[in-house]
Design an enzyme around this catalytic site. Structure first.
Site, PDB file in Angstrom:
ATOM      1  N   ASP A  60       0.920  -1.108  -0.020  1.00  0.00           N
ATOM      2  CA  ASP A  60      -0.022   0.083  -0.046  1.00  0.00           C
ATOM      3  C   ASP A  60       0.989   1.208   0.104  1.00  0.00           C
ATOM      4  OD1 ASP A  60      -2.001   1.786   0.699  1.00  0.00           O
ATOM      5  OD2 ASP A  60      -2.148   1.283   2.614  1.00  0.00           O
ATOM      6  N   LYS A  62       0.485   4.014  -2.342  1.00  0.00           N
ATOM      7  CA  LYS A  62      -0.242   4.973  -2.973  1.00  0.00           C
ATOM      8  C   LYS A  62       0.112   5.736  -4.032  1.00  0.00           C
ATOM      9  CE  LYS A  62      -3.532   5.088   1.120  1.00  0.00           C
ATOM     10  NZ  LYS A  62      -2.801   4.235   1.983  1.00  0.00           N
ATOM     11  N   ASP A  65       2.390  10.507  -9.169  1.00  0.00           N
ATOM     12  CA  ASP A  65       3.443  11.124  -9.757  1.00  0.00           C
ATOM     13  C   ASP A  65       3.298  11.137 -11.247  1.00  0.00           C
ATOM     14  OD1 ASP A  65       6.217  12.270 -10.344  1.00  0.00           O
ATOM     15  OD2 ASP A  65       6.780  11.188  -8.395  1.00  0.00           O
ATOM     16  N   THR A 120     -10.354   8.621   3.146  1.00  0.00           N
ATOM     17  CA  THR A 120     -11.315   8.597   4.327  1.00  0.00           C
ATOM     18  C   THR A 120     -11.134   9.909   5.012  1.00  0.00           C
ATOM     19  OG1 THR A 120     -10.440   6.989   5.453  1.00  0.00           O
ATOM     20  CG2 THR A 120     -12.518   6.390   4.138  1.00  0.00           C
ATOM     21  N   ARG A 212      -6.060  -2.102  13.771  1.00  0.00           N
ATOM     22  CA  ARG A 212      -5.912  -2.057  14.948  1.00  0.00           C
ATOM     23  C   ARG A 212      -6.996  -3.244  15.745  1.00  0.00           C
ATOM     24  NH1 ARG A 212      -5.926   4.185  15.210  1.00  0.00           N
ATOM     25  NH2 ARG A 212      -6.974   3.552  13.402  1.00  0.00           N
TER      26      ARG A 212
HETATM   27  O1  C5P Z   1      -6.065   0.283  12.289  1.00  0.00           O
HETATM   28  P1  C5P Z   1      -7.009   0.393  11.312  1.00  0.00           P
HETATM   29  O2  C5P Z   1      -8.142  -0.752  11.169  1.00  0.00           O
HETATM   30  O3  C5P Z   1      -7.953   1.823  11.475  1.00  0.00           O
HETATM   31  O4  C5P Z   1      -6.139   0.330  10.100  1.00  0.00           O
HETATM   32  C1  C5P Z   1      -6.744   0.932   8.611  1.00  0.00           C
HETATM   33  C2  C5P Z   1      -5.659   0.698   7.711  1.00  0.00           C
HETATM   34  O5  C5P Z   1      -6.086   1.298   6.475  1.00  0.00           O
HETATM   35  C3  C5P Z   1      -4.453   1.595   7.755  1.00  0.00           C
HETATM   36  O6  C5P Z   1      -3.099   0.967   7.396  1.00  0.00           O
HETATM   37  C4  C5P Z   1      -4.760   2.940   7.028  1.00  0.00           C
HETATM   38  O7  C5P Z   1      -3.558   3.476   6.624  1.00  0.00           O
HETATM   39  C5  C5P Z   1      -5.388   2.276   5.961  1.00  0.00           C
HETATM   40  N1  C5P Z   1      -6.374   2.947   5.011  1.00  0.00           N
HETATM   41  C6  C5P Z   1      -7.526   3.650   5.798  1.00  0.00           C
HETATM   42  N2  C5P Z   1      -8.386   4.338   5.141  1.00  0.00           N
HETATM   43  C7  C5P Z   1      -8.104   4.897   3.760  1.00  0.00           C
HETATM   44  C8  C5P Z   1      -7.029   4.162   3.311  1.00  0.00           C
HETATM   45  C9  C5P Z   1      -6.173   3.267   3.828  1.00  0.00           C
HETATM   46  O8  C5P Z   1      -7.678   3.463   6.904  1.00  0.00           O
HETATM   47  N3  C5P Z   1      -8.925   5.601   3.030  1.00  0.00           N
END
Ligand code: C5P
Length: 233
Positions: A60, A62, A65, A120, A212
């Site tokens: 991931d 992202k 460029d 998000t 988490r």
């Molecule tokens: O700990 P948690 O469940 O919130 O982690 C969500 C994961 O998804 C993290 O690695 C975060 O960077 C990623 N992510 C996100 N929202 C996005 C894109 C990626 O939470 N729009």
């Protein structure tokens, strides 16, 4: 690829990540997401190490460029034998096409490529006032998803609550990869637009990305198994 639960391994170093994965029994090989923090800190070697243990990997990073830079970077990443990676749809259709070209290996195989629509963490107010994008956030996500499909990508990363917008505009086969997942009885942390694994399945997510609720659980293996049974039924 079938529907699956992807664990966001948001650890700052290789040792913590490998210690975490060691908790899983031999036969259980969760799909793992490696993000910027771990990749920039531990380097490509962490991808090789996790891959050699038998896990699928969503890298991931992202990318966003100019098309030439993204094409050449994707060539490097596809040699790492990853299973999924991503770009920002805001980089335009040309950049997404270049990403796809770079990612395609000489034998024609390639990892799944998805595009981030709107993060998000971006509110409609900020998008309109700071970025001067006048459309609604839903219309922007729908258009970015459509652009990704036109470029030949396999799907998008979006909130589970936006999966139905994406499926309606693109197709039911176009992947919705969705973070923002929480158990009904756990804390939201800093996530705002969240839903449960079971609800994510109902509204069309193909892959849920869970950090988490699994990595910080007292029993991560039990939390992962709960996620899998709620999401896959
Ligand atoms: O700990 P948690 O469940 O919130 O982690 C969500 C994961 O998804 C993290 O690695 C975060 O960077 C990623 N992510 C996100 N929202 C996005 C894109 C990626 O939470 N729009």
């Amino acid at each position: 690829m079938a529907k699956d639960v992807i664990i966001a391994c948001d650890f700052s170093n290789a040792q913590s990540t490998l210690d975490f994965l060691d908790k899983f029994p031999q036969g259980t090989k969760p799909f793992v997401k490696i993000g910027m923090e771990l990749f920039y800190g531990a380097g490509p070697e962490i991808v090789r190490q996790i891959k050699s243990r038998g896990h699928k990997i969503f890298l991931d990073l992202k990318l966003h460029d100019i098309p030439n830079t993204v094409r050449k970077t994707m060539q490097v990443l596809s040699a790492l034998d990853i299973d999924m990676t991503n770009v920002h749809a805001a980089g335009t259709i040309d950049m997404m096409k270049a990403a796809l070209e770079g990612l395609t290996r000489p034998d024609g195989s390639r990892p799944v490529l998805v595009a981030v629509t709107q993060l998000t963490s971006t509110s409609q107010e900020r998008m309109q006032n700071e970025l001067l994008i006048g459309a609604t956030i839903e219309d922007t996500i729908s258009q970015y998803a459509f652009n990704a499909k036109c470029a030949g990508l396999d799907g998008v990363v979006c909130s589970p609550l936006e999966a139905s917008i994406v499926k309606k505009r693109c197709s039911s086969e176009f992947y919705a990869v969705t973070p923002g997942i929480r158990f009904a009885d756990s804390t939201a942390d800093d996530q705002v637009r969240i839903t449960t694994p079971a609800r994510a399945r109902e509204i069309g997510s193909d892959y849920i990305v869970v950090g988490r609720p699994i990595t910080a659980a007292a029993d991560p293996v039990a939390a992962y198994n709960r996620c899998v049974s709620e999401f896959l039924g």
